[in-house]
Structures are given as structure tokens and as C-alpha cells.
Scaffold this active site. Structure first.
Site, PDB file in Angstrom:
ATOM      1  N   HIS A   1      14.869  13.156  12.226  1.00  0.00           N
ATOM      2  CA  HIS A   1      13.934  13.181  12.927  1.00  0.00           C
ATOM      3  C   HIS A   1      12.987  12.056  12.631  1.00  0.00           C
ATOM      4  CE1 HIS A   1      11.675  15.605   9.731  1.00  0.00           C
ATOM      5  NE2 HIS A   1      11.250  14.500   9.564  1.00  0.00           N
ATOM      6  N   HIS A   2      13.183  11.256  11.767  1.00  0.00           N
ATOM      7  CA  HIS A   2      12.448   9.918  11.288  1.00  0.00           C
ATOM      8  C   HIS A   2      13.072   8.811  12.577  1.00  0.00           C
ATOM      9  CE1 HIS A   2      10.193  11.291   7.883  1.00  0.00           C
ATOM     10  NE2 HIS A   2      11.172  12.078   7.820  1.00  0.00           N
TER      11      HIS A   2
ATOM     12  N   SER B   1      13.164   5.871 -13.976  1.00  0.00           N
ATOM     13  CA  SER B   1      11.872   6.675 -14.356  1.00  0.00           C
ATOM     14  C   SER B   1      11.943   8.114 -13.933  1.00  0.00           C
ATOM     15  CB  SER B   1      10.748   6.020 -14.250  1.00  0.00           C
ATOM     16  OG  SER B   1       9.576   6.673 -14.302  1.00  0.00           O
ATOM     17  N   SER B   2      11.859   8.242 -12.559  1.00  0.00           N
ATOM     18  CA  SER B   2      11.911   9.498 -11.851  1.00  0.00           C
ATOM     19  C   SER B   2      12.980  10.397 -12.476  1.00  0.00           C
ATOM     20  CB  SER B   2      11.897   9.272 -10.449  1.00  0.00           C
ATOM     21  OG  SER B   2      10.682   8.897  -9.933  1.00  0.00           O
TER      22      SER B   2
ATOM     23  N   GLU C   1      11.987  13.033  -0.269  1.00  0.00           N
ATOM     24  CA  GLU C   1      10.831  12.402  -1.055  1.00  0.00           C
ATOM     25  C   GLU C   1       9.466  12.892  -0.622  1.00  0.00           C
ATOM     26  OE1 GLU C   1      10.486  10.254  -3.473  1.00  0.00           O
ATOM     27  OE2 GLU C   1       8.509   9.712  -3.086  1.00  0.00           O
TER      28      GLU C   1
ATOM     29  N   LYS D   1       3.632  29.970   3.620  1.00  0.00           N
ATOM     30  CA  LYS D   1       2.635  29.504   2.626  1.00  0.00           C
ATOM     31  C   LYS D   1       1.329  29.623   2.955  1.00  0.00           C
ATOM     32  CE  LYS D   1       5.617  26.899  -0.593  1.00  0.00           C
ATOM     33  NZ  LYS D   1       5.242  27.710  -1.600  1.00  0.00           N
TER      34      LYS D   1
ATOM     35  N   ASP E   1       6.538  21.439 -26.730  1.00  0.00           N
ATOM     36  CA  ASP E   1       6.653  20.179 -26.122  1.00  0.00           C
ATOM     37  C   ASP E   1       7.533  20.181 -24.769  1.00  0.00           C
ATOM     38  OD1 ASP E   1       6.544  17.214 -25.568  1.00  0.00           O
ATOM     39  OD2 ASP E   1       5.616  17.013 -27.604  1.00  0.00           O
TER      40      ASP E   1
ATOM     41  N   HIS F   1       0.853  -1.069  -0.236  1.00  0.00           N
ATOM     42  CA  HIS F   1      -0.004   0.205  -0.120  1.00  0.00           C
ATOM     43  C   HIS F   1       0.816   1.080   0.037  1.00  0.00           C
ATOM     44  CE1 HIS F   1      -2.806   3.097   1.276  1.00  0.00           C
ATOM     45  NE2 HIS F   1      -2.048   3.185   2.320  1.00  0.00           N
TER      46      HIS F   1
ATOM     47  N   ARG G   1       1.695   1.477  15.020  1.00  0.00           N
ATOM     48  CA  ARG G   1       1.340   1.193  13.536  1.00  0.00           C
ATOM     49  C   ARG G   1       2.071  -0.315  13.251  1.00  0.00           C
ATOM     50  NH1 ARG G   1       5.816   4.770  10.245  1.00  0.00           N
ATOM     51  NH2 ARG G   1       4.710   4.076   8.567  1.00  0.00           N
TER      52      ARG G   1
ATOM     53  N   SER H   1      -1.682  27.075  -5.197  1.00  0.00           N
ATOM     54  CA  SER H   1      -1.174  28.559  -5.546  1.00  0.00           C
ATOM     55  C   SER H   1      -1.882  28.807  -6.924  1.00  0.00           C
ATOM     56  CB  SER H   1       0.172  28.500  -5.557  1.00  0.00           C
ATOM     57  OG  SER H   1       0.689  28.445  -4.347  1.00  0.00           O
TER      58      SER H   1
ATOM     59  N   THR I   1       6.685  27.007   5.814  1.00  0.00           N
ATOM     60  CA  THR I   1       5.363  26.389   5.599  1.00  0.00           C
ATOM     61  C   THR I   1       4.317  27.389   6.045  1.00  0.00           C
ATOM     62  OG1 THR I   1       6.538  24.410   6.101  1.00  0.00           O
ATOM     63  CG2 THR I   1       3.913  24.294   5.831  1.00  0.00           C
TER      64      THR I   1
ATOM     65  N   TRP J   1       7.242   0.047   3.878  1.00  0.00           N
ATOM     66  CA  TRP J   1       7.773   0.775   2.951  1.00  0.00           C
ATOM     67  C   TRP J   1       8.990   1.481   2.976  1.00  0.00           C
ATOM     68  CZ3 TRP J   1       8.795   5.836   1.132  1.00  0.00           C
ATOM     69  CH2 TRP J   1       8.661   7.008   1.879  1.00  0.00           C
TER      70      TRP J   1
ATOM     71  N   TYR K   1       8.977  15.881   0.513  1.00  0.00           N
ATOM     72  CA  TYR K   1       8.405  17.201  -0.121  1.00  0.00           C
ATOM     73  C   TYR K   1       8.251  16.979  -1.544  1.00  0.00           C
ATOM     74  CZ  TYR K   1       9.468  19.059   4.518  1.00  0.00           C
ATOM     75  OH  TYR K   1       9.128  19.160   5.884  1.00  0.00           O
TER      76      TYR K   1
ATOM     77  N   HIS L   1      13.250  11.843   3.488  1.00  0.00           N
ATOM     78  CA  HIS L   1      12.582  13.189   3.802  1.00  0.00           C
ATOM     79  C   HIS L   1      12.384  14.201   2.582  1.00  0.00           C
ATOM     80  CE1 HIS L   1      10.291  15.475   6.530  1.00  0.00           C
ATOM     81  NE2 HIS L   1      10.761  16.461   6.070  1.00  0.00           N
TER      82      HIS L   1
END
Lengths: 382, 534
Positions: free
Chosen positions: B305-306, B172-173, B258, B334, B108, B79, B453, B271, B331, B144, B260, B256
Site C-alpha cells: 500500500h506504500h 543492534s536491533s 517497522e 484498542k 536483569d 531527519h 513532499r 495501556s 486498531t 529515508w 508498527y 511496514h
């Protein structure tokens, strides 16, 4: 479109009402205050930050919703065309910075308090296994005086909804970790296999158990009682089934228990040189099997093929050559979930469980395995 | 101004799309590739969503009723992987493909053939990943975040397929981001200076640099795993002199930025939408650009921080706590900007705006719980509980996913030339909004009360909130089928949309006819200050 705004309100109010009946019990809603100085500091810090966030959220959303209601096109509001204001940008950069500094001070203080290890009265080694905890009480030279495993006792029938679930469903173990109150207990946390995490919410402490690493934690519990937690790092199949139970005892009671455990330990060491009858081995073996083996090989020995092979009728548990059976139980099998139980069980326990596996269900190897056979096997291979 | 250019070009019938399947297989057209990306990500959303519903069905009540713990772990793992790499990221790339050339006045993307390749890798990557679920050893089951050694020594044999799948997604990315950077830096129409670009373009430019910086790090991590598993190295094996914690540092150095990558383009979309429906220019364009860049910079120095509970010296803990708290500042800029944009506007509530308003509110809630998680001593209590699950779903579902849905409603009339059904859109919004909150809000409570979790079964005190959460998940999940119906209905039988579509939409894409012709801006338009960003 005034309709839309009413919908907003209805949505929010409806959601609040839907959740109300579930808000009855405080222990379902918030972090426990706990029973240590640290856990209370953490709780206070949590509530402080929470209320700051609530205030910020409320102010921002209030301004926004006021604007959504009053500056609607449907209400005939004409759009102003202002934009860019360096002054505003500076204000809403600086104000949050000040709030953050205000948060950082108490947070730093609590963290420093938590890192104040040393000066401990006793040390316990906490070791994670797939899927149970082991506690070893260490002496001043960090040698183990005695230790034991702590495994889930919730019957499998409760888990599969075949019987009514007990009060401490999934939070009960055979041997709780016992510690005295009012003494500084240091925990050295590590793991035998994958990463686990040891957490007791009421103490306000959590630390990962990492193989090959020793992490330090400490606590001084102020109230006697039973405190429950769970493994909090995904560690495989039974991650959800390795709870932590700590029994905090008054000092005198703890000391009496500790002395008794030392005597038991001496008796256990003696048993390694004893011989047992087949009946004794079967009884003892069944107990060990149900603690260490059933989660994969199942109580009926049928396993969950192909991942967890059956033992009932298996060649390894019936063939006359016992060495293969010894080998897999003592040393495990790399690349599979089969662990090296030679590092978890003593020779008497290994002998009993192997004897049990060879004679339970339809198996009948017709031999007898004694602790001395295991000692011989283990020393012979070295 | 550019209408004339487009009409002339529309006569070139030989430039139109090829017929049949080969149009999609061999296409180098940014609009076709954008469409492919968007449909692919929607398919992945449904697959990943089905897995979420299996998880929520099992957690509806305590006890094991539908699936076994092994399979449950495969569901949580897949998932996460499918939603992150298969649904959210490709959807943003799809939007970039459709919109960047039209917003910049380019014909293009800069590298059209590579564009085709970077899309067509994805079905194979996810085919490889999903096929493991049908293999004897089962699919990836280590979360994950695939922490070693659970994902190396203790992993099912299929982990190698997972590693190659991740490599392909990464390739790909990387190609996609190179293409986006090349397009933005080289293909802007005359007069489209950097500080005149629409914010969606700006956020994507910064996101593309993040991708370019961190996808190779992820590739490095899985390659080290591959070597540990098959070639006897011990990068992450303590017994061989390695370190399992090293894996987490590498993973989160990727991980991290990622997260963002999954939210910056969302900032860009919102926006664009909020000024349109507030009929007022974005309050602080420049500060929005600088805030995005600051967030991107900070994302590189907060990764641990993770890992607050992993056992770090206090100096490390303090550094990562302070740097993480700092993210709240840009943040906040924004959020304040969006609110000030609405302030004294002339606001209307079409579906894209509803999703954007919900984005601002619910993303802010997720941001505030993120601030709570930044506070190290308290994080010890939150870490790896449902509080974290609630937090990141608040920023990813009503955050990233709502912005993507808002973007589809906003630009769909431009893409297919037809208007969607506004009442159905609003119904979809309300069902999603209510569903998402019923699903994820109670998870804050179960987390604080101590529910870890990634567990298939739980103690009895967590039962009430889990049941509420499961009900919400089913409401949310099935409302997305309404979205599918609505989009198909729009494409097949929507009424003709105008070229401008929204009365105060700004930007080059709205100067094109609806639907946008197969080739647009073959001659670049000229952009003046007056026509620059909204």
C-alpha cells in the site's frame, strides 16, 4: 482540577481560530474536483470516506470527552471497577467491519473504472529525466512521430528571491504537453534515469515513471484549459523543479497544431545535414545551455564545485581536442550527475551547445562545431 | 511483599555501580543501559529535530533562502533516518531495558553482555551516518526510504557509509530484540504467566518478534545495494536485468512492520498509564493482547500500500487495499478499549495522563487519515504529497513520541526517586500539544491541494499553510528544551517520590523503593492473581 478541562477547550478553540484566516480559498484546502469523470469519482469517494472518518472521530471523541468532564476525580466521581465484556468486544469488532465493507464497494468500483485501459484514440509516451519531462507522440505502431522536452521556465532570479515571483511560480514550462479534449488519451509512462512520478491532480491520475518499465494511464479531459502538476517521486536535486503542464485543446485546434508539428519535425530532420554560422550556433547553443545545463553548471559556467565542475576556463571546453568534450556531453559520465545528452538532444542541438560552451564566458577555443561533426563522432564510436 | 527482598540486597555495596566513565562503558546493568539508551535517543531527537527546523525554515516562505536543494534533500533524508532509527526505536529499547525486568520480577535482562554491545554499536552507527554530512560528496540525499536507482547508480559516494551504518543499526536491533524475547520468555517470576504480564511487556514481546523478522530483510536490501554499487550486480538496475520496483517490495516488506515496531510499544505504555489515572482496570486486557497480535500479523501482508502508484495489476491493488483496511479493526478495538477504560473512572490529569489522552485523540486522527490512504483510487491523489507527511507525523509524533514522553513522566520518579515539577510538566504538555497540531494539521490541507513532499520550494498557493506549519514546528521544537530542563531539574533537585508514586499504579515496579535500587528482584517475587496486571 476543572482548570485542565477548560484548557483543553481553549486549546482546541484557539487552534481553530488561528487557522480560520487561512481557510479562505477552497483550492488551498481540499482536493480539486477536476475535469474528468475519473477525477470526479475520486473526489466523491474522497469526500465520502472523509465524512465517515469525521463521524467516527466525532462519536469516539465525544464519548471520551464526556467521560473526561463527568468522570473526573476532581468532580468527586468514584471509579467503577467493571472490565471485560465479550459482547462489547464483538460489537466494536463487527460494526467497523461492516463500515469497511461499505467503503470497499465504491472504492473497488472506481479502481476498476481506472484500470479500463484500451480503446484509446491516441498514445503519448511520457519519459522522466533528471529534471524534466519528455513527451513523444506515438503512431499506431508505437513509433515516435515527434517529441519534445518540457522544462521549467521559472527564472532562477525568482527562485532566489531576487525578482518578484510570477503567478505560476514553479508550475510553468517551455513546452506544455498538448492533448485534445473528449478523446481517450493513453499515456505510457517510463523513465530514463531514476524513478519519477507523473501527476496531474485535475485529471485524478498519478503513476510512477520507473526506468525499464512502462506504466499505463489514460484520461478523457472534458474542458479545454491548462492543467498543472508536479513530479511526485523524489528524483534528486531538482525534484521540486520539474512541473507538468498539460494544455487541453478543442479537437480541431489540436488537429491543426498536430499537423503543424509534423511539418516542423520534417524541417528539423533536414537541419541535421546543414552547416551553421558561428553566430547561429551561439544563439541556438545558449538556449539549449540554459535549458539543459544551467541547473548544475550555472548560467555563468562556474558550476558548483566540487560536485558540479566549472566549464568556464575548463580544459575540456578549451583544449584543441574536441573528442573529449564530445564524449562527455554525448555519453555522460557514470557515477556523476552528468547525463548522456546524446539520448536527449539531436546532432544539431549537440553541436550548438558544444560550440556555445567552447566560446561562452572567457572560453575561446576558436573552432566551429557542426552537426556533421557530431554525427561523425557518434557513428565513429559505434 | 518484595520490599523485604530488596532491602536485604541493598546491603551488598560491592554490587553497586562502578565509578566514572567505565560504569557506562562496561555496564551490564539493565538500568544503566536503559539510561544510556534514553539519553542517546534524546540526543538523536535534538539532532533530528534540528534538521526538521532547518527544513521548516527553508519552507517558511516560497523561494530558496537558507539552503540549496542538494542540502535540503540531505536534511529530509537524515531527519527521517535519525528520528526512526536513532530517536524512536532506541527510546523504546531504553524503556524496555528499564522496565521489563522490574515488571517481570527478574534481576536483569537475560543477556546482559549482549545488552551492552547492542547499545554501544549505536553511537558508532550514527557517528558513521552523520559524519557523511561533513564529507565532500555530502550525506545521503535519497530520502529515508532510499529508493533505487537514486540510492545506487545516482547516489553520492558516501552511500557506502550509509549502508554500513544501517547494517550496524540492524545488528543492534536484532540483538536487542533477541534479548527482550529471551528475558520475557525465561525470566518471569513464579506466577507471572503470559496472560498476567503487563501490556507494555506484551506489546514489546510482539514488537521484538517483528524486529527479528524484518531487520534481516532490511540488511538484505542494503547488501544488494552494496553489491549493485561496488560489485557490478544488477539487482535493482533494469539495464542489467534487475528491477527498481523489487527494491521497493523488499524495503516495504521491512518498512511496514517497522512502522508498527514504532507504535506497538506506544500502545503498551498508554495501556499502563490510562488505567492508573482512571483508577480503574484496563477494560479488555485479553482483547488488547489479541488486537496487538492481529496488528502484527497484518503488518506483514499490507506492504504494497506504500506503492499503489508503482504500477501493479488490479488484483494486487485490491488485495493490498482490503488487507490495509482490515488494520482499522484491531486498531479500533484498542481505541475503544482506552475510551471504555476511562469511562466511569475517577480521572485525574497528571502530565503522563495528559500526554496519553493526547495520544489517543491524535493517534486516532492519524489512524483515520491512514484509513483514507488505504483506499487505492483516492491514494493516487494523496500519494507522496503532504497529506502523507501529515498522516505519518500524526502517528509518529503525537503517537510514538508522546507515548515515550508520557512514559518518562510516569516512570521517572521510580527511576531517580524524585518527583518532577507538575506545573512545568503541564506547560511542556500544552506547548507540545499546540505546537504539534499547528505544525502538522495544516499539512493535510497543503497535501490535498497538491503539494508534493520532499521539495525545497513550492508554488505560491501553498505559502500560507507552510508558514503556519513552520511556526508550529519552532514552538514544538523549542518546547522540547523545556523537557530537557525539567528532567535535569527533577534528577538534581526534585522532591522525594513515594514508592508507589501514583495512588493507583499497579505492577511489580511500584512495589520497589524509589529510586529503584541498582539490583532488584535478585530473589524473584511470587505473583498471585490479585497482583497481576492492572
Amino acid at each position: 482540577m476543572p482548570k485542565v478541562n477548560k484548557n483543553w477547550l481553549q486549546g482546541v478553540v484557539g487552534l481553530g481560530l488561528a487557522l480560520l484566516p487561512f481557510g479562505a480559498r477552497a483550492d488551498e484546502l481540499n482536493m480539486p474536483r477536476g475535469v474528468t469523470e475519473i477525477s470526479r469519482s475520486v473526489y466523491d469517494l474522497h469526500m465520502l470516506i472523509f465524512w465517515i472518518c469525521v463521524v467516527i472521530g466525532t462519536v469516539v471523541f465525544a464519548v471520551m470527552f464526556w467521560s473526561l468532564v463527568n468522570h473526573r476525580k476532581a468532580a468527586g466521581h468514584e471509579a467503577a471497577q467493571f472490565h471485560e465484556s465479550t459482547q462489547m468486544e464483538i460489537i466494536w469488532t463487527l460494526v467497523p467491519v461492516l463500515i469497511l465493507i461499505g467503503m470497499a464497494f465504491p472504492a473497488t468500483q472506481v479502481l476498476i473504472q481506472m484500470y479500463d485501459t484500451g480503446g484509446e484514440d491516441m498514445t503519448v509516451e511520457v519519459r522522466g529525466y533528471q529534471w524534466r519531462w519528455q513527451y513523444k507522440y506515438l503512431d499506431e505502431d508505437y513509433n515516435s512521430t515527434f517529441g519534445f522536452f518540457s522544462s521549467l521556465t521559472t527564472p532562477i532570479d525568482q527562485r532566489y528571491n531576487r525578482t518578484v515571483k510570477g503567478e505560476n511560480y514553479l508550475l510553468e514550462v517551455d513546452n506544455a504537453l498538448r492533448i485534445p479534449i473528449n478523446r481517450k488519451v493513453r499515456f505510457l509512462v517510463t523513465s530514463e534515469d531514476v524513478i519519477h512520478a507523473w501527476w496531474v491532480p485535475d485529471f485524478g491520475i498519478k503513476r510512477d515513471a520507473v526506468p525499464g518499465m512502462l506504466n499505463e494511464l489514460w484520461t478523457i479531459v472534458e474542458e479545454p484549459g491548462i492543467y498543472r502538476g508536479q513530479c511526485t517521486e523524489l528524483c534528486g536535486k531538482d525534484h521540486g523543479f520539474m512541473p507538468i503542464v498539460v494544455e487541453a485543446l478543442p479537437e480541431a485546434e489540436y488537429d491543426a497544431w498536430y499537423a503543424q508539428r509534423l511539418e516542423l519535425e520534417a524541417a528539423r530532420k533536414k537541419a541535421l545535414s546543414q552547416t551553421f554560422s558561428a553566430v547561429e550556433l551561439m544563439t541556438q547553443g545558449e538556449q539549449i545551455y540554459n535549458t539543459f545545463c544551467t541547473s548544475c553548471h550555472m548560467p555563468n559556467g562556474k558550476g558548483v564545485p566540487p560536485v558540479f565542475p566549472a566549464l568556464d576556463g575548463a580544459e575540456i571546453a578549451t583544449a584543441p581536442r574536441r573528442a573529449d568534450h564530445f564524449e562527455i556531453v554525448v555519453n555522460g559520465k557514470t557515477g556523476t550527475a552528468m547525463q548522456a545528452f546524446g539520448r536527449q538532444l539531436d546532432a544539431a542541438q549537440l553541436a550548438a551547445v558544444i560550440h556555445y560552451e567552447r566560446h561562452a564566458w572567457s572560453n575561446n577555443a576558436g573552432d566551429i562545431t557542426q552537426p556533421s561533426d557530431i554525427v561523425e563522432f557518434m557513428s565513429g564510436q559505434q | 511483599m518484595s520490599e523485604a527482598v530488596v532491602e536485604v540486597h541493598a546491603d551488598h555495596a560491592d554490587h553497586g555501580p562502578a565509578k566514572g566513565l567505565s560504569r557506562w562503558l562496561f555496564t551490564t546493568n539493565h538500568k544503566d543501559i536503559g539510561t544510556l539508551y534514553l539519553w542517546f535517543s534524546f540526543l538523536m531527537l535534538l539532532i533530528g529535530g534540528t534538521m526538521a527546523l532547518i527544513i521548516r525554515a527553508e519552507l517558511f516562505q516560497p523561494g530558496l533562502q537558507f539552503v540549496q536543494p542538494e542540502f535540503f534533500n540531505q536534511m529530509t533524508t537524515n531527519h527521517g533516518l535519525i528520528m526512526v532509527f536513532g530517536a524512536i526505536m532506541p527510546a523504546f529499547v531504553g524503556l524496555a531495558n528499564w522496565l521489563l525486568p522490574m515488571m517481570l520480577g527478574a534481576p536483569d535482562m537475560a543477556l546482559p553482555r549482549m545488552n551492552n554491545l547492542s547499545f554501544w554499536i549505536l553511537p558508532f552507527a550514527f557517528g558513521l551516518l552523520i559524519s557523511t554530512l561533513f564529507m565532500e560528496a555530502g550525506g545521503p540525499n535519497f530520502g529515508w526510504t532510499f529508493y533505487a536507482p537514486l540510492s545506487t547508480e545516482y547516489a553520492p559516494e558516501t552511500v557506502t557509509f550509509f549502508i554500513f551504518g544501517v547494517h550496524m543499526m540492524g545488528a543492534s536491533s536484532i540483538m536487542g530484540s533477541i534479548n527482550i524475547i529471551a528475558t520475557i520468555l525465561n525470566m518471569r517470576a513464579p506466577g507471572m504467566t503470559l496472560m498476567r504480564m503487563p501490556l507494555f511487556v506484551w506489546t514489546w514481546l510482539i514488537t521484538a518478534y517483528l524486529l527479528l523478522a524484518v531487520m534481516p530483510v532490511l540488511a538484505g536490501a542494503v547488501t544488494m545495494m552494496l553489491f549493485d554499487i561496488h560489485f557490478g550486480t544488477s539487482f535493482f538496475n533494469a539495464a542489467g536485468g534487475g528491477d527498481p520496483v523489487l527494491f521497493q517490495h523488499i524495503f516495504w516488506f521491512f518498512g511496514h512492520p517497522e512502522v508498527y515496531i514504532m507504535i506497538l510499544p506506544a500502545f503498551g505504555i498508554v495501556s499502563q498509564i490510562i488505567p492508573t489515572f482512571s483508577r480503574k482496570p484496563l477494560f479488555g486486557y485479553d482483547s488488547m493482547v489479541y488486537a496487538t497480535a492481529s496488528i502484527a500479523f497484518l503488518s506483514f501482508i499490507v506492504w504494497a500500500h506504500h506503492m499503489f502508484t508503482v504500477g501493479m495489476p488490479i488484483a494486487g491493488q485490491l488485495f493490498f487495499m482490503y488487507s490495509t483496511m482490515l488494520i482499522a479493526v484491531p486498531t479500533g478495538v484498542k481505541v475503544f478499549n482506552w475510551v471504555s477504560t476511562m469511562w466511569r473512572g475517577s480521572i485525574s490529569f497528571e502530565t503522563p495522563m495528559l500526554f496519553s489522552i493526547a495520544f489517543v485523540v491524535l493517534f486516532t486522527i492519524g489512524g483515520l487519515s491512514g484509513l483514507m490512504l488505504a483506499i487505492t483510487p483516492v491514494d493516487y491523489q494523496y500519494h507522496d504529497t503532504y497529506f502523507v507527511v501529515a498522516h505519518f507525523h500524526y502517528v509518529l509524533v503525537p503517537g510514538a513520541l508522546f507515548s515515550i514522553i508520557a512514559a518518562v513522566y510516569y516512570w521517572l520518579p521510580k527511576w531517580c526517586g524524585k518527583m518532577y515539577d507538575e506545573s512545568l510538566g503541564k506547560l511542556h504538555f500544552w506547548l507540545s500539544f499546540i505546537g504539534v497540531n499547528i505544525t502538522f494539521f495544516p499539512q493535510h490541507f497543503s497535501g490535498l491541494a497538491g503539494m508534493p513532499r520532499r521539495i525545497p520550494d513550492y508554488a505560491l498557493q501553498f505559502a500560507d499553510f507552510n508558514m503556519v506549519s513552520s511556526i508550529g514546528a519552532y514552538i514544538f521544537g523549542f518546547s522540547q528544551l523545556l523537557f530537557l530542563y525539567l528532567v535535569i531539574k527533577t534528577i538534581r533537585s526534585g522532591r522525594q517520590a513515594t514508592d508507589r508514586v501514583w495512588e493507583s499504579a499497579h505492577g511489580l515496579e511500584w512495589t520497589l523503593p524509589s529510586p529503584a535500587p541498582y539490583h532488584t528482584f535478585t530473589t524473584p517475587p511470587k505473583i498471585t492473581e490479585a497482583e497481576a496486571h492492572s
